[in-house]
Design a protein around this motif. Structure first.
Motif, short mmCIF file in Angstrom:
data_model
loop_
_atom_site.label_atom_id
_atom_site.label_comp_id
_atom_site.label_asym_id
_atom_site.label_seq_id
_atom_site.Cartn_x
_atom_site.Cartn_y
_atom_site.Cartn_z
N GLN A 23 0.83 -1.20 0.00
CA GLN A 23 0.00 0.00 0.00
C GLN A 23 0.87 1.26 0.00
OE1 GLN A 23 -2.37 0.46 3.52
NE2 GLN A 23 -3.56 2.15 2.70
N TRP A 24 1.90 1.26 0.82
CA TRP A 24 2.77 2.42 0.91
C TRP A 24 3.47 2.68 -0.42
CZ3 TRP A 24 7.81 3.65 0.14
CH2 TRP A 24 8.20 4.91 0.58
N ARG A 25 3.93 1.63 -1.08
CA ARG A 25 4.63 1.79 -2.35
C ARG A 25 3.71 2.41 -3.41
NH1 ARG A 25 7.47 -4.11 -1.84
NH2 ARG A 25 8.87 -3.49 -0.15
N VAL A 26 2.44 2.03 -3.36
CA VAL A 26 1.47 2.62 -4.28
C VAL A 26 1.20 4.07 -3.92
CG1 VAL A 26 -0.95 2.53 -5.03
CG2 VAL A 26 0.39 0.42 -4.86
N ALA A 28 3.05 6.14 -2.35
CA ALA A 28 4.25 6.95 -2.57
C ALA A 28 4.51 7.18 -4.06
CB ALA A 28 5.46 6.29 -1.92
N GLY A 29 3.75 6.49 -4.90
CA GLY A 29 3.92 6.65 -6.34
C GLY A 29 5.08 5.87 -6.93
N ILE A 30 5.62 4.96 -6.16
CA ILE A 30 6.74 4.15 -6.65
C ILE A 30 6.24 3.09 -7.62
CG2 ILE A 30 8.62 2.60 -5.98
CD1 ILE A 30 8.62 4.04 -3.26
N VAL A 31 5.09 2.49 -7.29
CA VAL A 31 4.47 1.47 -8.12
C VAL A 31 3.12 2.00 -8.58
CG1 VAL A 31 3.59 -0.89 -8.19
CG2 VAL A 31 5.62 -0.38 -6.85
N LYS A 32 2.86 1.90 -9.87
CA LYS A 32 1.60 2.37 -10.44
C LYS A 32 0.66 1.18 -10.65
CE LYS A 32 3.42 6.46 -11.25
NZ LYS A 32 3.64 7.26 -10.10
N ILE A 33 -0.56 1.30 -10.11
CA ILE A 33 -1.57 0.25 -10.27
C ILE A 33 -2.87 0.89 -10.72
CG2 ILE A 33 -0.51 -1.26 -8.54
CD1 ILE A 33 -2.93 -0.34 -6.72
N THR A 34 -3.87 0.04 -10.94
CA THR A 34 -5.20 0.51 -11.35
C THR A 34 -6.19 0.20 -10.24
OG1 THR A 34 -4.64 -0.02 -13.63
CG2 THR A 34 -6.97 0.28 -13.12
N ASN A 36 -9.86 -0.75 -9.25
CA ASN A 36 -10.98 -1.41 -9.91
C ASN A 36 -12.07 -1.61 -8.87
OD1 ASN A 36 -12.69 -2.89 -11.49
ND2 ASN A 36 -11.32 -4.64 -11.71
N GLY A 37 -13.03 -0.69 -8.82
CA GLY A 37 -14.06 -0.77 -7.79
C GLY A 37 -13.43 -0.51 -6.43
N HIS A 38 -13.50 -1.49 -5.56
CA HIS A 38 -12.93 -1.35 -4.22
C HIS A 38 -11.55 -1.98 -4.09
CE1 HIS A 38 -16.53 0.34 -2.51
NE2 HIS A 38 -17.24 -0.61 -3.10
N GLY A 39 -11.08 -2.60 -5.18
CA GLY A 39 -9.79 -3.28 -5.10
C GLY A 39 -8.74 -2.65 -5.98
N ARG A 40 -7.54 -3.11 -5.79
CA ARG A 40 -6.41 -2.66 -6.60
C ARG A 40 -6.03 -3.77 -7.55
NH1 ARG A 40 -3.34 0.03 -1.46
NH2 ARG A 40 -4.41 2.01 -1.61
#
Length: 95
Positions: A23-26, A28-34, A36-40
């Protein structure tokens, strides 16, 4: 061709990182994810970066250095080269 995607729980199992670390990596912008509703939703590139970050962390690489290295690895070809090099080092017992 459909793109392979992963849930955060799957990424946790693949990387060995905690949910909070992911969660922190996301955040902090280090890892980019999408989202989708309530999930990543994690694509292969995001999972690879999470694996690399986890390996760096286990080796004691400071976060500021890991972030710099990740920025340099943002292209697919560089990530593939690094992963191949890590695989080779593991095969010969140097990693």
């Amino acid at each position: 061709m459909t793109q392979q995607i992963y849930t955060t729980l799957e990424v946790k199992q693949l990387t060995g990182a905690s949910l909070r670390q992911l969660q922190w990596r996301v955040e902090a912008g280090i890892v980019k994810i999408t989202l989708n509703g309530h999930g990543r939703v994690w694509d292969k590139q995001a999972v690879r970066l999470a694996c690399i970050l986890t390996e760096f962390r286990s080796r004691g690489v400071p976060l500021h250095k890991a972030r710099k290295l990740i920025r340099e690895l943002q292209t697919e070809s560089k990530v593939r080269e690094i992963l191949n090099a890590l695989d080779l080092l593991k095969k010969v017992g140097l990693w």
